[in-house]
Design a protein around this motif. Structure first.
Motif, PDB file in Angstrom:
ATOM      1  N   ILE A 199       2.794   4.755  -5.571  1.00  0.00           N
ATOM      2  CA  ILE A 199       1.394   4.475  -5.871  1.00  0.00           C
ATOM      3  C   ILE A 199       0.534   5.568  -5.242  1.00  0.00           C
ATOM      4  O   ILE A 199       1.020   6.379  -4.466  1.00  0.00           O
ATOM      5  N   PHE A 200      -0.744   5.591  -5.605  1.00  0.00           N
ATOM      6  CA  PHE A 200      -1.647   6.584  -5.025  1.00  0.00           C
ATOM      7  C   PHE A 200      -2.213   5.997  -3.731  1.00  0.00           C
ATOM      8  O   PHE A 200      -3.018   5.068  -3.770  1.00  0.00           O
ATOM      9  N   PRO A 201      -1.790   6.521  -2.574  1.00  0.00           N
ATOM     10  CA  PRO A 201      -2.079   5.838  -1.312  1.00  0.00           C
ATOM     11  C   PRO A 201      -3.552   5.839  -0.908  1.00  0.00           C
ATOM     12  O   PRO A 201      -4.021   4.894  -0.299  1.00  0.00           O
ATOM     13  N   ARG A 202      -4.289   6.898  -1.271  1.00  0.00           N
ATOM     14  CA  ARG A 202      -5.684   6.965  -0.858  1.00  0.00           C
ATOM     15  C   ARG A 202      -6.620   6.618  -2.003  1.00  0.00           C
ATOM     16  O   ARG A 202      -7.699   7.186  -2.139  1.00  0.00           O
ATOM     17  N   MET A 203      -6.161   5.708  -2.840  1.00  0.00           N
ATOM     18  CA  MET A 203      -7.035   5.173  -3.874  1.00  0.00           C
ATOM     19  C   MET A 203      -6.946   3.663  -3.803  1.00  0.00           C
ATOM     20  O   MET A 203      -5.932   3.108  -3.382  1.00  0.00           O
TER      21      MET A 203
ATOM     22  N   GLY B  58      -2.355   2.699   0.042  1.00  0.00           N
ATOM     23  CA  GLY B  58      -1.478   3.010   1.165  1.00  0.00           C
ATOM     24  C   GLY B  58      -1.483   1.963   2.269  1.00  0.00           C
ATOM     25  O   GLY B  58      -0.602   1.955   3.118  1.00  0.00           O
ATOM     26  N   THR B  59      -2.480   1.081   2.260  1.00  0.00           N
ATOM     27  CA  THR B  59      -2.540   0.081   3.323  1.00  0.00           C
ATOM     28  C   THR B  59      -1.863  -1.229   2.915  1.00  0.00           C
ATOM     29  O   THR B  59      -1.807  -2.171   3.696  1.00  0.00           O
ATOM     30  N   LEU B  60      -1.357  -1.305   1.692  1.00  0.00           N
ATOM     31  CA  LEU B  60      -0.688  -2.529   1.234  1.00  0.00           C
ATOM     32  C   LEU B  60       0.714  -2.610   1.838  1.00  0.00           C
ATOM     33  O   LEU B  60       1.301  -1.602   2.226  1.00  0.00           O
ATOM     34  N   SER B  61       1.260  -3.818   1.879  1.00  0.00           N
ATOM     35  CA  SER B  61       2.643  -3.985   2.325  1.00  0.00           C
ATOM     36  C   SER B  61       3.574  -3.481   1.223  1.00  0.00           C
ATOM     37  O   SER B  61       3.148  -3.252   0.087  1.00  0.00           O
TER      38      SER B  61
ATOM     39  N   GLN C 237       2.765  -3.168  -2.710  1.00  0.00           N
ATOM     40  CA  GLN C 237       2.791  -1.858  -3.380  1.00  0.00           C
ATOM     41  C   GLN C 237       3.678  -1.921  -4.623  1.00  0.00           C
ATOM     42  O   GLN C 237       3.367  -1.318  -5.647  1.00  0.00           O
TER      43      GLN C 237
END
Lengths: 292, 234
Positions: B87-91, B133-136, B140
């Motif tokens: 996934i796109f971590p900073r979106m 990026g903050t999801l588990s 994700q």
């Protein structure tokens, strides 16, 4: 003392604006295309010459000349992507580094032949207009550098944050394979990134050309500072580059004003080295660990 | 729906996939199982245009899509949810989903997909403005599947959706894959978790060192001696 201080702050903001505009393209091209573009500051130099041609020779109003210079250099940036970056994309990294150094040497020498190595003056309708306030006077040109830079940064921020193209650019930067799987055309995004980066560098050249002088060497003089800005802000980090540009710009002009202009580069690179020792990813580098 | 003939993929001198044949019919779940390095992910990457095939052909809904680029393949209706989620971590969650619909022209109708995805994965609705990026890990994975569904694909390629997830979550992901399939989606599923994968599949392919070793109905494979010994731990 106070006046001197404010004067140096103004100078610092002008210098910071220049660094920011050049560094933005450099950091975006690194972040999105993965290319360290050594030729990037030549786009700034060429942009200044295009500005001279449009404003001094064709006598266009300065702001119109600025916009046109940005457009011309955007096309130039796209040509650079098509002719050099794209063919070298799948080659080993060293080829790309040599390739961009090659563009730089080629452009500087071409500029020497076409425009002569002598610095050119770039007078505009704003060069001799002053704004005086509490005993501090600044030329409108300097004021405009800062204002136009803020407008361009706001515009870029809007594009990157809210438009589909901007989101696709961020996607390419964060995960290129996943971006492809979304159906994002990487070639198109590269082209757009190069166009935007080149246009911003051209804006820097056209804006500060009238304050300093325009010469084929002006890009070479700027590139090491701009790299310092990009590294300080964290490679590929757009907001980081903006903050770092103004930090270095202010540090440089305050040093020049209150210590000695011989020491301004010393201060710049001392800041860079200190930051790299303490925070190797740059002042605004991403320290958070991403879950995979 | 999908017809693969003689597909080979090489990485330099390494022949990762050697002349495999595979068929997927409309509405099926087909599982592709095999050990690490057997060529499963490479097969998927070739199908979605991330790597170029060295030989062979791929036909999707009667069209020859061999050698098409990733963009055209998404537009044709194949969506690939890659291994390791990517996934796109900073979106934000919403931006990730939005990019899933990048190729779609009918952007007015995206809310149908959002509703459907939030129905499958209610937790994504709660986290919609959170950075990916903050999801588990499990969240994700849900986001990655959701993102792949946003392009309204006809064929969904899932690469190891259970990788690194807690057993309870694995159950849930497999349940959702079945739900998605029941609503008409054709699924090609790559798994190391062979038992789970064959249990929800109609048919299966077993890959070994780049070739298809065994193929058949999933129920047959579950009783095949070789498969039982090598992949089901008996």
């Amino acid at each position: 003392m106070f006046q001197e201080f404010v004067q140096q702050i103004v100078n610092g903001l002008v210098l910071g604006s220049t660094y920011a505009l050049i560094a933005l393209g450099l950091t975006m091209i690194y972040g999105i295309l993965g290319i360290v573009n050594w030729a990037h500051s030549e786009l700034y130099m060429l942009g200044a010459f295009v500005g001279v041609f449009l404003v001094v020779h064709l006598k266009l109003p300065f702001l119109l000349g600025l916009v046109l210079a940005m457009l011309v250099m955007a096309l130039f940036g796209m040509a650079m992507d098509l002719l050099v970056f794209r063919p070298l994309r799948s080659a080993p990294e060293m080829n790309m580094i040599i390739g961009t150094l090659g563009i730089s040497i080629f452009l500087v020498q071409a500029a020497v032949i076409v425009f002569s190595p002598n610095p050119v003056r770039f007078p505009t309708e704003f060069s001799d207009a002053y704004l005086s306030f509490m005993g501090i006077s600044i030329t409108l040109q300097r004021l405009m550098v800062f204002c136009v830079t803020l407008v361009l940064i706001a515009l870029l921020n809007y594009i990157i944050k809210y438009t589909t193209v901007g989101k696709a650019m961020r996607a390419c930067e964060q995960n290129r394979d996943a971006a492809k799987l979304m159906g994002i055309d990487i070639n198109r995004i590269s082209l757009i990134t190069c166009a935007i980066g080149a246009a911003l560098a051209a804006a820097a050249g056209t804006l500060v050309g009238p304050i300093f002088l325009v010469s084929p060497q002006m890009g070479l003089a700027a590139i090491s500072k701009v790299f310092a800005v990009v590294i300080l802000g964290g490679m590929g980090n757009v907001p980081g580059a903006i903050w770092a540009a103004f930090i270095l710009g202010l540090a440089e002009s305050l040093t020049a004003g209150f210590i000695s202009s011989y020491y301004k580069d010393v201060v710049t690179f001392c800041i860079l080295i200190t930051v790299l020792i303490i925070k190797p990813a740059g002042l605004f580098g991403r320290s958070q660990i991403e879950k995979v | 729906m999908l017809k693969i003939r003689d597909l080979s993929v090489h990485y330099g001198k390494i022949k990762a996939v050697r002349q495999i044949d595979m068929d997927i019919a409309q509405g099926e779940i087909v599982s592709l199982i095999g050990a690490n390095g057997a060529g499963k992910s490479t097969t998927l990457r070739a199908l979605s245009g991330l790597v170029k095939a060295a030989g062979g052909s791929v036909e999707f809904e009667g069209k020859d899509i061999t050698g098409w680029n990733a963009k055209s393949i998404v537009e044709a209706g194949i969506s690939h949810c890659p291994e390791g989620r990517q996934i796109f971590p900073r979106m934000t969650v919403m931006e990730n989903l939005e990019l899933g619909a990048y190729t779609r022209k009918d952007t007015k109708n995206l809310s149908v997909e959002y509703d459907r995805i939030f129905e499958y994965f209610p937790v994504l609705a709660q986290r919609r403005s959170q950075m990916g990026g903050t999801l588990s890990g499990g969240e994700q994975q849900m986001l990655a599947i959701g993102r792949a569904l946003m392009s309204k694909p006809k064929l969904l390629l899932l690469d190891e959706p259970s990788l690194g997830l807690a057993p309870l979550l694995v159950e849930k992901i497999f349940e959702i894959i079945q739900n998605i399939n029941r609503e008409g989606m054709t699924v090609l599923l790559i798994e190391q978790n062979a038992w789970q994968a064959l249990n929800i599949a109609n048919r299966g392919y077993v890959m070994e060192t780049g070739s298809v070793a065994v193929t058949g109905a999933a129920s047959e494979l579950l009783h095949n001696d070789h498969v039982r010994r090598a992949y089901l731990g008996e």
